[in-house]
Design a protein around this motif. Sequence first.
Motif, PDB file in Angstrom:
ATOM      1  N   VAL A 209       0.907  -1.097   0.273  1.00  0.00           N
ATOM      2  CA  VAL A 209       0.065   0.152   0.062  1.00  0.00           C
ATOM      3  C   VAL A 209       0.939   1.210   0.250  1.00  0.00           C
ATOM      4  CG1 VAL A 209      -1.776   1.183   1.594  1.00  0.00           C
ATOM      5  CG2 VAL A 209      -2.056  -1.142   1.074  1.00  0.00           C
ATOM      6  N   GLU A 210       0.581   2.269  -0.926  1.00  0.00           N
ATOM      7  CA  GLU A 210       1.198   3.662  -0.899  1.00  0.00           C
ATOM      8  C   GLU A 210       0.262   4.593  -0.806  1.00  0.00           C
ATOM      9  OE1 GLU A 210       2.719   4.496  -4.609  1.00  0.00           O
ATOM     10  OE2 GLU A 210       2.844   2.595  -5.141  1.00  0.00           O
ATOM     11  N   SER A 211       0.571   5.939  -0.582  1.00  0.00           N
ATOM     12  CA  SER A 211      -0.638   6.650  -0.464  1.00  0.00           C
ATOM     13  C   SER A 211      -0.075   8.131  -0.459  1.00  0.00           C
ATOM     14  CB  SER A 211      -1.259   6.520   0.634  1.00  0.00           C
ATOM     15  OG  SER A 211      -1.778   7.668   1.079  1.00  0.00           O
ATOM     16  N   PRO A 212      -1.264   8.806  -0.891  1.00  0.00           N
ATOM     17  CA  PRO A 212      -0.751  10.468  -0.820  1.00  0.00           C
ATOM     18  C   PRO A 212      -0.412  10.738   0.767  1.00  0.00           C
ATOM     19  CG  PRO A 212      -2.991  10.214  -1.419  1.00  0.00           C
ATOM     20  CD  PRO A 212      -2.223   8.794  -1.419  1.00  0.00           C
ATOM     21  N   SER A 213      -0.186  11.866   1.328  1.00  0.00           N
ATOM     22  CA  SER A 213       0.005  12.076   2.701  1.00  0.00           C
ATOM     23  C   SER A 213      -1.352  12.530   3.074  1.00  0.00           C
ATOM     24  CB  SER A 213       1.014  13.108   2.869  1.00  0.00           C
ATOM     25  OG  SER A 213       0.893  14.142   2.376  1.00  0.00           O
ATOM     26  N   TYR A 214      -1.890  12.007   4.288  1.00  0.00           N
ATOM     27  CA  TYR A 214      -3.141  12.478   4.809  1.00  0.00           C
ATOM     28  C   TYR A 214      -2.661  12.573   6.311  1.00  0.00           C
ATOM     29  CZ  TYR A 214      -5.952  10.266   1.347  1.00  0.00           C
ATOM     30  OH  TYR A 214      -6.915  10.034  -0.041  1.00  0.00           O
ATOM     31  N   ASP A 215      -3.575  13.618   6.750  1.00  0.00           N
ATOM     32  CA  ASP A 215      -3.452  14.020   8.280  1.00  0.00           C
ATOM     33  C   ASP A 215      -4.944  13.608   8.791  1.00  0.00           C
ATOM     34  OD1 ASP A 215      -3.130  14.974  10.636  1.00  0.00           O
ATOM     35  OD2 ASP A 215      -2.695  17.006  10.264  1.00  0.00           O
ATOM     36  N   PHE A 216      -4.866  12.612   9.439  1.00  0.00           N
ATOM     37  CA  PHE A 216      -6.092  12.079  10.132  1.00  0.00           C
ATOM     38  C   PHE A 216      -6.271  12.560  11.671  1.00  0.00           C
ATOM     39  CE2 PHE A 216      -6.072   8.595   6.807  1.00  0.00           C
ATOM     40  CZ  PHE A 216      -6.715   9.304   6.265  1.00  0.00           C
ATOM     41  N   GLU A 217      -5.135  13.465  12.156  1.00  0.00           N
ATOM     42  CA  GLU A 217      -5.373  13.999  13.500  1.00  0.00           C
ATOM     43  C   GLU A 217      -6.721  14.383  14.206  1.00  0.00           C
ATOM     44  OE1 GLU A 217      -1.874  13.458  14.564  1.00  0.00           O
ATOM     45  OE2 GLU A 217      -3.233  13.370  16.574  1.00  0.00           O
ATOM     46  N   GLY A 218      -7.089  13.429  15.189  1.00  0.00           N
ATOM     47  CA  GLY A 218      -8.360  13.839  15.777  1.00  0.00           C
ATOM     48  C   GLY A 218      -9.372  13.336  15.116  1.00  0.00           C
ATOM     49  N   GLN A 219      -9.337  12.563  14.030  1.00  0.00           N
ATOM     50  CA  GLN A 219     -10.632  12.363  13.048  1.00  0.00           C
ATOM     51  C   GLN A 219     -10.642  10.841  13.246  1.00  0.00           C
ATOM     52  OE1 GLN A 219     -10.687  13.926   9.169  1.00  0.00           O
ATOM     53  NE2 GLN A 219     -12.797  13.850   9.711  1.00  0.00           N
TER      54      GLN A 219
ATOM     55  N   MET B 105      -7.409  -4.379   4.606  1.00  0.00           N
ATOM     56  CA  MET B 105      -7.879  -3.807   5.581  1.00  0.00           C
ATOM     57  C   MET B 105      -6.745  -3.546   6.737  1.00  0.00           C
ATOM     58  SD  MET B 105     -10.696  -2.411   5.272  1.00  0.00           S
ATOM     59  CE  MET B 105     -12.544  -2.748   4.911  1.00  0.00           C
ATOM     60  N   ALA B 106      -6.137  -4.548   7.215  1.00  0.00           N
ATOM     61  CA  ALA B 106      -4.818  -4.390   8.070  1.00  0.00           C
ATOM     62  C   ALA B 106      -3.992  -3.263   7.723  1.00  0.00           C
ATOM     63  CB  ALA B 106      -4.193  -5.609   8.618  1.00  0.00           C
ATOM     64  N   LEU B 107      -3.325  -3.413   6.525  1.00  0.00           N
ATOM     65  CA  LEU B 107      -2.591  -2.308   6.002  1.00  0.00           C
ATOM     66  C   LEU B 107      -3.005  -1.123   5.974  1.00  0.00           C
ATOM     67  CD1 LEU B 107      -0.641  -4.061   2.810  1.00  0.00           C
ATOM     68  CD2 LEU B 107       0.407  -3.237   5.040  1.00  0.00           C
ATOM     69  N   ALA B 108      -4.261  -0.940   5.426  1.00  0.00           N
ATOM     70  CA  ALA B 108      -4.909   0.387   5.389  1.00  0.00           C
ATOM     71  C   ALA B 108      -5.209   1.064   6.645  1.00  0.00           C
ATOM     72  CB  ALA B 108      -6.375   0.407   4.663  1.00  0.00           C
TER      73      ALA B 108
ATOM     74  N   ALA C  63      -3.698   4.492   8.306  1.00  0.00           N
ATOM     75  CA  ALA C  63      -4.566   5.450   9.165  1.00  0.00           C
ATOM     76  C   ALA C  63      -4.168   5.813  10.415  1.00  0.00           C
ATOM     77  CB  ALA C  63      -6.137   4.940   9.085  1.00  0.00           C
ATOM     78  N   LYS C  64      -3.968   4.556  11.184  1.00  0.00           N
ATOM     79  CA  LYS C  64      -3.306   4.839  12.688  1.00  0.00           C
ATOM     80  C   LYS C  64      -2.168   6.067  12.497  1.00  0.00           C
ATOM     81  CE  LYS C  64      -5.571   3.192  15.872  1.00  0.00           C
ATOM     82  NZ  LYS C  64      -6.279   4.005  16.941  1.00  0.00           N
ATOM     83  N   LYS C  65      -1.262   5.568  11.569  1.00  0.00           N
ATOM     84  CA  LYS C  65      -0.036   6.262  11.655  1.00  0.00           C
ATOM     85  C   LYS C  65      -0.313   7.614  11.311  1.00  0.00           C
ATOM     86  CE  LYS C  65       4.689   5.226   9.888  1.00  0.00           C
ATOM     87  NZ  LYS C  65       5.307   4.394   8.595  1.00  0.00           N
ATOM     88  N   ALA C  66      -1.210   7.755  10.536  1.00  0.00           N
ATOM     89  CA  ALA C  66      -1.619   9.177   9.939  1.00  0.00           C
ATOM     90  C   ALA C  66      -2.558   9.974  11.012  1.00  0.00           C
ATOM     91  CB  ALA C  66      -2.276   9.217   8.716  1.00  0.00           C
ATOM     92  N   GLY C  67      -2.622   9.383  12.335  1.00  0.00           N
ATOM     93  CA  GLY C  67      -3.144  10.192  13.449  1.00  0.00           C
ATOM     94  C   GLY C  67      -4.650   9.806  13.775  1.00  0.00           C
ATOM     95  N   ALA C  68      -5.292   9.043  12.970  1.00  0.00           N
ATOM     96  CA  ALA C  68      -6.633   8.528  13.305  1.00  0.00           C
ATOM     97  C   ALA C  68      -6.838   8.254  14.645  1.00  0.00           C
ATOM     98  CB  ALA C  68      -7.061   7.486  12.318  1.00  0.00           C
ATOM     99  N   SER C  69      -8.000   8.763  15.266  1.00  0.00           N
ATOM    100  CA  SER C  69      -8.558   8.570  16.592  1.00  0.00           C
ATOM    101  C   SER C  69      -8.860   6.833  16.653  1.00  0.00           C
ATOM    102  CB  SER C  69      -9.677   9.469  17.213  1.00  0.00           C
ATOM    103  OG  SER C  69      -9.309  10.719  17.020  1.00  0.00           O
ATOM    104  N   LYS C  70      -9.979   6.878  15.974  1.00  0.00           N
ATOM    105  CA  LYS C  70     -10.561   5.365  15.879  1.00  0.00           C
ATOM    106  C   LYS C  70     -10.636   5.139  14.546  1.00  0.00           C
ATOM    107  CE  LYS C  70     -13.754   5.215  19.647  1.00  0.00           C
ATOM    108  NZ  LYS C  70     -15.133   5.051  20.086  1.00  0.00           N
ATOM    109  N   VAL C  71     -10.221   3.842  14.185  1.00  0.00           N
ATOM    110  CA  VAL C  71     -10.283   3.334  12.875  1.00  0.00           C
ATOM    111  C   VAL C  71     -11.326   2.242  12.983  1.00  0.00           C
ATOM    112  CG1 VAL C  71      -9.272   2.046  10.978  1.00  0.00           C
ATOM    113  CG2 VAL C  71      -7.793   3.988  12.285  1.00  0.00           C
ATOM    114  N   TYR C  72     -12.533   2.274  11.894  1.00  0.00           N
ATOM    115  CA  TYR C  72     -13.272   1.237  11.642  1.00  0.00           C
ATOM    116  C   TYR C  72     -13.300   0.728  10.273  1.00  0.00           C
ATOM    117  CZ  TYR C  72     -15.930   3.940  15.271  1.00  0.00           C
ATOM    118  OH  TYR C  72     -16.445   4.616  16.227  1.00  0.00           O
ATOM    119  N   THR C  73     -13.294  -0.571  10.617  1.00  0.00           N
ATOM    120  CA  THR C  73     -13.201  -1.403   8.848  1.00  0.00           C
ATOM    121  C   THR C  73     -14.483  -1.892   8.716  1.00  0.00           C
ATOM    122  OG1 THR C  73     -12.687  -3.529   9.974  1.00  0.00           O
ATOM    123  CG2 THR C  73     -10.930  -2.214   9.078  1.00  0.00           C
ATOM    124  N   LEU C  74     -15.152  -1.339   7.421  1.00  0.00           N
ATOM    125  CA  LEU C  74     -16.594  -1.483   7.209  1.00  0.00           C
ATOM    126  C   LEU C  74     -16.400  -2.337   5.766  1.00  0.00           C
ATOM    127  CD1 LEU C  74     -19.401  -0.798   6.897  1.00  0.00           C
ATOM    128  CD2 LEU C  74     -18.937   1.255   6.106  1.00  0.00           C
TER     129      LEU C  74
END
Length: 292
Positions: free
Chosen positions: A200-210, A225-228, A232-243
């Motif tokens: 997985v590679e990606s543009p840079s996202y900032d999910f801080e507090g989201q 999903m595990a990679l994604a 998301a966690k590394k980009a600062g996500a508070s909670k990650v839901y897999t749907l």
Amino acid sequence: MQVVAGPSSRRLAEKVAELTGSDLIKVFSKTFPDGEVYIRLLSKPISPPYIVIQSMSPPQDSSLMQLLQIISAIRFESMGKIVAVSPYMAYARQDKRFLEGEPISAHIVGKVIESLGADAFLTIEVHSDSALKGFQIPALSIEPESLIAEYISEELSGNPFLLAPDEGALSRVSRLATILGCKYGHLKKSRDRYTGEIHVESPSYDFEGQDVVIYDDIISTGGTMALASKFAKKAGASKVYTLCIHGLFVGNSINKLTEAGVSEIISTDTVESIYSKISMAPLIAEEITKFV
Ligand code: R5P
């Protein structure tokens, strides 16, 4: 109309029968010691159309065989219209020849269902529309996003970011984001056709507090999903839901997701499991009225 409850979709079929006020034909099933499957209709099909609800859940080949057996058993008793509803269509990812020497497995599925006497086929969000090209009978894939959006707005707080784990999932994510009015984006995934390994590679996202909801059609081994989720966690996500729509959850997929920091796993009931939090019954009930 009579709804036939295939062994892999019993609860879903009961809900559809209830919503449509139809008779339910129950099906007895067993597996012989050598792995062969057996089914028997427990009441007579006497009131067409017959809506056979049987997902091609793992073990896919047995579930498909049960579906074929049910269609064939009905045909012994009645020439009335049969609508085969497989909320999850297996083999849809092999919808073309990726490498020389391969068959198009999705088309084989269509051909056998049709040859046994089904008059129409219905599924939920087939991986790719070209998977349905094996059918000559009407074959339809229904989009589930309206019901999924309802669940997200009722059960998840705030306005999550919707993330597609690869470009293939982007159109689905964008449909859901449009209904919910959420921001969305995607990662780039590549899979080695020989080893199955994914990157997985990606543009840079900032999910801080989201909160981030990662939405895909299928969770199988959980690798995508595990990679994604880690991303998301590394980009600062508070909670990650897999749907996902089709939760196959094979092997140690659940552990993989938990270890990747996923807060909640959400799936529909196209494949019935303890993660089936969103029922597709209302969509199926609505769609099958077109066949009556
Ligand atoms: C593939 O393109 C599908 O959309 C899913 O991303 C894939 O099937 C998920 O598989 P796994 O859970 O094994 O990574």
